[in-house]
Design an enzyme around this catalytic site. Structure first.
Site, PDB file in Angstrom:
ATOM      1  N   ASP A  39       0.790  -1.249   0.000  1.00 40.80           N
ATOM      2  CA  ASP A  39       0.000   0.000   0.000  1.00 40.80           C
ATOM      3  C   ASP A  39       0.819   1.294   0.000  1.00 40.80           C
ATOM      4  O   ASP A  39       0.453   2.273   0.688  1.00 40.80           O
ATOM      5  CB  ASP A  39      -0.957   0.019   1.215  1.00 40.80           C
ATOM      6  N   LYS A 144      -6.602  -4.885  -2.996  1.00 43.06           N
ATOM      7  CA  LYS A 144      -7.247  -5.531  -1.851  1.00 43.06           C
ATOM      8  C   LYS A 144      -8.294  -4.597  -1.251  1.00 43.06           C
ATOM      9  O   LYS A 144      -8.042  -3.406  -1.079  1.00 43.06           O
ATOM     10  CB  LYS A 144      -6.184  -5.927  -0.814  1.00 43.06           C
ATOM     11  N   CYS A 177      -2.160  -2.336   7.855  1.00 44.91           N
ATOM     12  CA  CYS A 177      -2.118  -3.303   6.733  1.00 44.91           C
ATOM     13  C   CYS A 177      -0.880  -4.188   6.764  1.00 44.91           C
ATOM     14  O   CYS A 177      -0.939  -5.347   6.335  1.00 44.91           O
ATOM     15  CB  CYS A 177      -2.249  -2.554   5.414  1.00 44.91           C
TER      16      CYS A 177
HETATM   17  C1  C5J Z   1      -3.098   0.774   5.517  1.00 45.18           C
HETATM   18  C2  C5J Z   1      -4.786   2.094   6.594  1.00 45.18           C
HETATM   19  N1  C5J Z   1      -2.579   0.529   4.305  1.00 45.18           N
HETATM   20  N2  C5J Z   1      -3.964   2.497   7.561  1.00 45.18           N
HETATM   21  N3  C5J Z   1      -4.325   1.365   5.563  1.00 45.18           N
HETATM   22  O1  C5J Z   1      -2.474   0.520   6.517  1.00 45.18           O
HETATM   23  O2  C5J Z   1      -5.940   2.421   6.607  1.00 45.18           O
END
Ligand code: C5J
Length: 237
Positions: A39, A144, A177
């Site tokens: 991400d 995802k 995540c």
């Molecule tokens: C991730 C989030 N990628 N913090 N998303 O950690 O909402």
């Protein structure tokens, strides 16, 4: 006299590696190891994006960019399988639970028009991976809908078909995540090596504790090391 122990027969000296990780050294083989970058999207990392809009200091995440870039280059040179992930949703938001859409009671939330297009919606500018870590054409990008990269994705199929046993993890955010994915991977039998300077959190205390939690109790979720040691192991310096 060659080493005839059963384990030694499986080890290819050209591709086997050991990294001096915590809580103890981790052996892996380049042919069965994947780098997964979680991400690293514009909306989480760039000034003016969704993360900053929520009041977060994105510089805490941006410090992960250069070490992750260095690891990505080393992984590509070593011939590792490289996989990128993105958190986001279909434009019709039908893959987003209403609880996720409502959470936080935000003025601007998932699906709303934000500074870089509709927030966490596939195809929008903010959903893209930052240019510094742009995937190559042969590197899968797993979209995802949840925090974990295994939930409702084909990640496990990709890993199985590549005979992956060990996963090197970079990305954001550490306690959300990254942690969810490491826990999912751990339960599926993968060895996880988390690179502490390549994972980031908006909250310094969550970063510290998130890393501690992975390597506690003899590596309850996996191993931790810094990017320089990982790169040295990949390059066998
Ligand atoms: C991730 C989030 N990628 N913090 N998303 O950690 O909402």
């Amino acid at each position: 006299m060659p080493d005839m122990r059963p384990d030694a027969l499986d080890v290819d000296p050209e591709t086997s590696r050991i990294v001096e990780a915590e809580p103890y050294p981790l052996s892996f083989d380049l042919s069965t190891t994947a780098l997964i970058i979680i991400d690293m999207q514009r909306d989480f990392l760039e000034p003016g994006g969704f993360g900053e809009l929520l009041g977060n200091d994105v510089s805490l995440l941006r410090s992960t960019i250069q070490p992750t870039k260095d690891v990505l280059e080393a992984a590509r040179s070593a011939g590792l399988t490289v996989i990128h992930t993105r958190e986001g949703h279909r434009p019709d938001l039908m893959d987003a639970p209403s609880s996720k859409l409502a959470r936080g009671n935000l003025d601007l939330g998932i699906g709303d028009e934000g500074p870089m297009g509709r927030i966490l919606v596939r195809g929008e500018e903010g959903h893209n991976i930052i240019p510094e870590l742009a995937p190559l054409a042969n590197e899968p990008v797993v979209d995802k809908p949840g925090k974990g990269a295994f939930f409702e994705t084909d990640l496990q199929l990709l890993l199985q078909n590549k005979n992956i046993e060990t996963i090197i993890i970079c990305g954001v955010t550490t306690e959300v995540c990254v942690h969810t994915t490491v826990r999912e991977a751990n339960d599926r039998g993968y060895e996880c090596l988390v690179l502490e300077d390549c994972v980031g959190s908006y909250f310094p205390e969550f970063q510290r504790i998130g890393i501690e939690m992975i390597k506690a109790q003899g590596g309850i979720f996996g191993w931790v090391v810094n990017s320089n040691s990982a790169i040295s192991a990949l390059e066998r310096k």
